[in-house]
Design a protein around this motif. Structure first.
Motif, mmCIF file in Angstrom:
data_model
loop_
_atom_site.group_PDB
_atom_site.id
_atom_site.type_symbol
_atom_site.label_atom_id
_atom_site.label_comp_id
_atom_site.label_asym_id
_atom_site.label_seq_id
_atom_site.Cartn_x
_atom_site.Cartn_y
_atom_site.Cartn_z
ATOM 1 N N PRO A 32 31.674 49.601 38.162
ATOM 2 C CA PRO A 32 30.896 49.632 39.398
ATOM 3 C C PRO A 32 31.219 48.420 40.268
ATOM 4 C CG PRO A 32 29.491 50.036 37.490
ATOM 5 C CD PRO A 32 30.835 49.627 36.967
ATOM 6 N N GLU A 33 31.563 48.644 41.520
ATOM 7 C CA GLU A 33 32.026 47.567 42.406
ATOM 8 C C GLU A 33 31.004 46.434 42.541
ATOM 9 O OE1 GLU A 33 34.912 45.596 44.144
ATOM 10 O OE2 GLU A 33 35.223 47.615 43.389
ATOM 11 N N HIS A 34 29.710 46.751 42.517
ATOM 12 C CA HIS A 34 28.699 45.701 42.655
ATOM 13 C C HIS A 34 28.649 44.774 41.432
ATOM 14 C CE1 HIS A 34 26.437 48.787 40.460
ATOM 15 N NE2 HIS A 34 25.681 47.796 40.028
ATOM 16 N N PRO A 38 34.880 39.008 42.482
ATOM 17 C CA PRO A 38 36.203 38.828 43.082
ATOM 18 C C PRO A 38 36.871 37.549 42.564
ATOM 19 C CG PRO A 38 34.555 39.275 44.767
ATOM 20 C CD PRO A 38 33.820 39.034 43.483
ATOM 21 N N ALA A 39 38.182 37.570 42.488
ATOM 22 C CA ALA A 39 38.925 36.419 41.985
ATOM 23 C C ALA A 39 40.292 36.355 42.652
ATOM 24 C CB ALA A 39 39.092 36.534 40.475
ATOM 25 N N TYR A 40 40.904 35.200 42.533
ATOM 26 C CA TYR A 40 42.282 35.001 42.966
ATOM 27 C C TYR A 40 42.895 34.078 41.923
ATOM 28 C CZ TYR A 40 46.358 33.887 45.771
ATOM 29 O OH TYR A 40 47.648 33.741 46.224
ATOM 30 N N GLY A 55 51.896 37.560 37.904
ATOM 31 C CA GLY A 55 50.927 38.532 38.395
ATOM 32 C C GLY A 55 49.706 37.831 38.953
ATOM 33 N N ARG A 56 48.701 38.621 39.241
ATOM 34 C CA ARG A 56 47.487 38.086 39.831
ATOM 35 C C ARG A 56 46.284 38.866 39.308
ATOM 36 N NH1 ARG A 56 48.875 34.710 42.500
ATOM 37 N NH2 ARG A 56 49.854 35.523 44.335
ATOM 38 N N ILE A 57 45.256 38.134 38.887
ATOM 39 C CA ILE A 57 43.946 38.736 38.578
ATOM 40 C C ILE A 57 43.145 38.663 39.864
ATOM 41 C CG2 ILE A 57 41.768 38.451 37.324
ATOM 42 C CD1 ILE A 57 43.423 37.341 34.978
ATOM 43 N N ASN A 58 42.625 39.804 40.325
ATOM 44 C CA ASN A 58 41.839 39.784 41.562
ATOM 45 C C ASN A 58 40.416 40.301 41.360
ATOM 46 O OD1 ASN A 58 42.193 42.523 41.441
ATOM 47 N ND2 ASN A 58 43.583 42.643 43.180
ATOM 48 N N ARG A 72 41.021 42.823 36.548
ATOM 49 C CA ARG A 72 41.901 43.703 37.320
ATOM 50 C C ARG A 72 43.149 42.884 37.614
ATOM 51 N NH1 ARG A 72 38.708 45.770 41.932
ATOM 52 N NH2 ARG A 72 38.830 43.591 42.540
ATOM 53 N N VAL A 73 44.289 43.303 37.076
ATOM 54 C CA VAL A 73 45.510 42.515 37.171
ATOM 55 C C VAL A 73 46.648 43.366 37.726
ATOM 56 C CG1 VAL A 73 46.241 42.986 34.792
ATOM 57 C CG2 VAL A 73 47.003 40.911 35.904
#
Length: 100
Positions: A32-34, A38-40, A55-58, A72-73
Motif C-alpha cells: 500500500p502506497e501510504h 520514500p528513499a534515495y 542500483g538505487r533503492i527508492n 523497491r530497487v
C-alpha cells in the motif's frame, strides 16, 4: 534483481487457510502506497551470476513491527523496472548517498 525473484511464504496462521503475500503474487505487486517510505539510497546489487551492478533503492516498506524490511530497487542503466524485494545485506550493499 529481476533475475532472482523472491517468494514470500508467510501464512495467515495455523487456524486459517495458507496465503501468500508480497511479490510472489505477481511481478507488479506493490505494498500500500501510504505505508511506503520514500528513499534515495544508492546500492551495489549482487546479481545471480555473481556480478555486481549499481542500483538505487527508492522506497522502503515494513509489513509489521519486527518483520523483515522490503525495498523497491532498480538496477541503473539497464532499463529495468523497480521491483520489491526483502532487504538482504548480502545482495544489496548500501552506498553513501552524499558526503566526502
Amino acid at each position: 534483481m529481476a533475475d532472482r525473484p523472491y517468494r514470500d511464504t508467510r501464512t495467515s496462521g495455523s487456524t486459517g487457510p495458507a496465503r501468500t503475500t508480497g511479490p510472489a503474487d505477481g511481478a507488479g505487486w506493490q505494498p500500500p502506497e501510504h505505508e511506503v517510505e520514500p528513499a534515495y539510497q544508492p546500492v551495489q546489487i549482487n546479481r545471480a551470476d555473481g556480478t555486481w551492478t549499481v542500483g538505487r533503492i527508492n522506497g522502503w516498506w515494513r509489513p509489521s513491527t519486527g518483520s523483515r524490511a522490503w525495498c523497491r530497487v532498480r538496477a541503473l542503466g539497464r532499463g529495468e523496472t523497480p521491483v520489491w524485494v526483502p532487504f538482504d545485506p548480502e545482495r544489496l550493499l548500501l552506498l553513501p548517498a552524499c558526503g566526502t
